[in-house]
Each structure stands twice: as C-alpha cells, then as structure tokens.
Design a protein around this motif. Structure first.
Motif, PDB file in Angstrom:
ATOM      1  N   SER A 223       1.992   2.196  -0.131  1.00  9.16           N
ATOM      2  CA  SER A 223       0.874   1.776  -0.975  1.00  9.16           C
ATOM      3  C   SER A 223       1.205   0.540  -1.811  1.00  9.16           C
ATOM      4  O   SER A 223       0.306  -0.220  -2.172  1.00  9.16           O
ATOM      5  N   SER A 224       2.473   0.341  -2.172  1.00  4.86           N
ATOM      6  CA  SER A 224       2.900  -0.823  -2.965  1.00  4.86           C
ATOM      7  C   SER A 224       1.951  -1.080  -4.134  1.00  4.86           C
ATOM      8  O   SER A 224       1.466  -2.196  -4.349  1.00  4.86           O
ATOM      9  N   ARG A 230      -5.058  -2.609  -2.583  1.00  2.70           N
ATOM     10  CA  ARG A 230      -5.673  -2.263  -1.303  1.00  2.70           C
ATOM     11  C   ARG A 230      -4.943  -1.166  -0.546  1.00  2.70           C
ATOM     12  O   ARG A 230      -5.406  -0.720   0.509  1.00  2.70           O
ATOM     13  N   GLY A 231      -3.790  -0.745  -1.021  1.00  3.55           N
ATOM     14  CA  GLY A 231      -3.077   0.315  -0.338  1.00  3.55           C
ATOM     15  C   GLY A 231      -2.313  -0.176   0.875  1.00  3.55           C
ATOM     16  O   GLY A 231      -2.111  -1.378   1.063  1.00  3.55           O
ATOM     17  N   PRO A 232      -1.892   0.757   1.742  1.00  4.38           N
ATOM     18  CA  PRO A 232      -0.996   0.419   2.852  1.00  4.38           C
ATOM     19  C   PRO A 232      -1.539  -0.631   3.815  1.00  4.38           C
ATOM     20  O   PRO A 232      -0.751  -1.363   4.426  1.00  4.38           O
ATOM     21  N   ALA A 236      -0.523  -4.910   6.702  1.00  3.99           N
ATOM     22  CA  ALA A 236      -0.910  -5.318   8.059  1.00  3.99           C
ATOM     23  C   ALA A 236      -1.583  -6.687   8.073  1.00  3.99           C
ATOM     24  O   ALA A 236      -1.825  -7.240   9.156  1.00  3.99           O
ATOM     25  N   ASP A 237      -1.877  -7.267   6.909  1.00  2.00           N
ATOM     26  CA  ASP A 237      -2.573  -8.546   6.854  1.00  2.00           C
ATOM     27  C   ASP A 237      -1.895  -9.648   7.671  1.00  2.00           C
ATOM     28  O   ASP A 237      -2.596 -10.445   8.317  1.00  2.00           O
ATOM     29  N   ASP A 253       3.660   7.946   8.158  1.00  2.00           N
ATOM     30  CA  ASP A 253       4.368   8.562   7.033  1.00  2.00           C
ATOM     31  C   ASP A 253       5.473   7.686   6.459  1.00  2.00           C
ATOM     32  O   ASP A 253       6.290   8.160   5.656  1.00  2.00           O
ATOM     33  N   ALA A 254       5.516   6.425   6.826  1.00  2.00           N
ATOM     34  CA  ALA A 254       6.558   5.531   6.323  1.00  2.00           C
ATOM     35  C   ALA A 254       6.116   4.884   5.019  1.00  2.00           C
ATOM     36  O   ALA A 254       4.974   4.448   4.880  1.00  2.00           O
TER      37      ALA A 254
END
Length: 319
Positions: A223-224, A230-232, A236-237, A253-254
C-alpha cells in the motif's frame, strides 16, 4: 497467466561467486567518491552487467552497497556481473542534511549509474579476476523502491526539476533492459500531501517516454501509505503508463519487501517469504537474460515453470 510456487529447477546450477567491495571510483564534484560492490561468477567470459540501485529502507546498512544480497548473489551465480553503488542518500554516509540534493538525491542517483558505465574499464582494473571478462555492450539496470525511481529515469521516464522547472531526460542508451521492483508510480493527486510538499520531484514523473524494455514487479499488498493515496496499484504505474515492450509481475500477498529481497532475514521485511524471493530471483534473471540475448528461452521457460503449480503466487502480463 498465474505464477505458482513450483520450484522445479529449470536453470543451470549456480556458480561460485566472488564479491569485492568497496571499489572506489573517483567522483569530482560529488560529495564523496563513489563506492560500489562488484559481484560476479568465478568463471565465464563476455559477462553481461546489471546495475542495481538500492532503496531507502529503515535499516542502517541495506540501503548501500551492502544490501540486496538475495538478488545480487543469485544474478551473479547465474552469469551476470552485478554492480551496486552506495548512493548519496544512504544512511551509511551520514552526509550533512544541507548537502545539495538531500535527502533523496534523485538526480545524483541516476548520475551514479552513468558514472559506473563511464568507468567500467576502471571497475575491471580494480578487480583483477574480472579483467577482460565483461561484455560492455550487454547492460541492464534494476532498482527497488527509490532505486526503482532511479532505474525508471535511466530507462526513459522524465520529470520536471522542481528547482528550475526544466524537463529532465536522463535516458541512458547504453542500458538495454530494466527491472523495476516496487517502484514509485505517477505523481499529482496520487501522492500524499507530505510527499508532494517535501519530495516534489515525484509529482511530475512521466512514464510515456520510458521505451526501454522492462519488467515491473509489484506486490498487491504494497500500500505504501506514506507515499501514495492510491494503494498497491500505484506500483504498477510504470507498466500501465509506459509504452511496450513491458511485462508486469504482480505478486499476491506481497508487501514492499517483495518477500525479502533487500537482505537475508532482515527486520524491515514485513512479508518474509523465501519462496516469493526465489520466484523474484528466477523471473528477474530470466527476463534480463532473454532481453539481453534475443531468442534465449529463459523468460518463457521461467514463466512456464512458475505458472504450472496449484498455488499461484502472482500473475504475469505483457504488452
């Protein structure tokens, strides 16, 4: 495709690895000279090179040339020469907070990698066992977290310098492929208020020119929250917002440590999972092998092996 924890070995046995540090490269104009670790197989010639950029974890030493042994050792044991700089952002240097570029030194980090490429002959000379064994025409870059931002710039992402408003293009044509591990995504309204105010260089990152082939690795539980709202999906951006050819490995689950890639048994890994690390090792190695050597079947073989079991650890998509 779904990836599984099937660990059937499709790779050659690991070779013994030599590791030398610090190799010191004089760096006029830099706050301190550039120190790197060099890891390489004991045997072999025409060895391709991976430049590995560390992140900014909480530990005192992993964010330096002393970190990321699970990746560096694996890649070296399977035929790469891995060069790891200690960037100016490392806690090991304890630089004055007033040093220009502090605290994250985003520009200097990318310049470190370019300096290494400029001085590959000096790196070979400093490690006699490597003399004449590097293939200077086969170069990749990899980076985790803030190191992923560094790698993104070298692969063609651009940003606006918050100091003078100029567009920054640090694309490195000598780099032929990359791996972005839990890398930062786009800026703007994706950032927390704190990041937008204090690390404004993140705000203008633009992946539309990142044309160099790359594998983006993201955890679906990363989630950073200290960086993004924006979450996980934020991680992926670099895949979603860049042109192909790109591949995305989403790990189920990483969290930010991707199972523990920054070091062996380190406390800051919140999702320790040796099988997940093994998968990251294999897939990243295979991706770079096939990108640097077109026609090499390693990537396809790794995907086939790692997607064949009943317990998927992630999925892979490409464009």
């Amino acid at each position: 495709m779904n990836a599984s924890t099937d660990t059937a070995d499709t790779f050659s046995p690991p070779a013994p690895v030599l590791s030398v540090s610090p190799v010191v490269l004089p760096a006029p104009g830099r706050a301190v000279d550039l120190e790197v670790r060099v890891s390489a197989p004991m045997t072999g010639h025409d060895l391709p090179v991976i430049l590995l950029s560390h992140g900014q974890g909480h530990s005192n030493n992993l964010s330096s040339l002393n970190g990321y042994a699970p990746l560096a050792n694996h890649w070296a044991a399977h035929g790469f020469v891995v060069i790891q700089p200690t960037h100016l952002s490392s806690r090991t240097l304890s630089l004055d907070p007033a040093t220009p570029g502090a605290p994250l030194y985003w520009r200097s980090r990318a310049e470190d990698m370019q300096r290494i490429l400029d001085r590959l002959d000096a790196v070979e000379a400093a490690v006699p066992q490597l003399a004449g064994r590097l293939d200077h025409g086969k170069v990749a870059v990899a980076g985790h977290s803030m190191g992923g931002h560094t790698a993104s710039l070298l692969l063609g992402a651009r940003l606006t310098d918050p100091e003078d408003g100029s567009e920054v293009d640090m694309t490195e044509p000598r780099i032929q492929a990359g791996v972005l591990l839990a890398a930062p995504g786009r800026g703007g309204d994706s950032l927390t208020d704190f990041v937008a105010e204090n690390y404004s260089f993140f705000s203008t990152i633009d992946f539309s020119g990142m044309t160099t082939p790359a594998l983006v690795v993201a955890g679906d539980k990363d989630s950073s929250a200290h960086l993004t709202v924006r979450g996980p999906q934020w991680h992926a951006d670099p895949y979603v917002l860049s042109p192909g050819p790109k591949s995305l490995l989403t790990l189920f689950d990483a969290e930010h440590g991707l199972g523990g890639i920054s070091g062996y048994d380190v406390a800051e890994t919140t999702d320790e999972n040796p099988d997940r690390v093994a998968a990251v090792q294999r897939l990243t190695w295979a991706y770079l092998r096939s990108r640097l050597y077109p026609g090499d079947p390693a990537w396809q073989a790794a995907c086939d092996t790692l997607t064949s079991g009943p317990k998927p650890f992630g999925r892979i998509e490409s464009k």
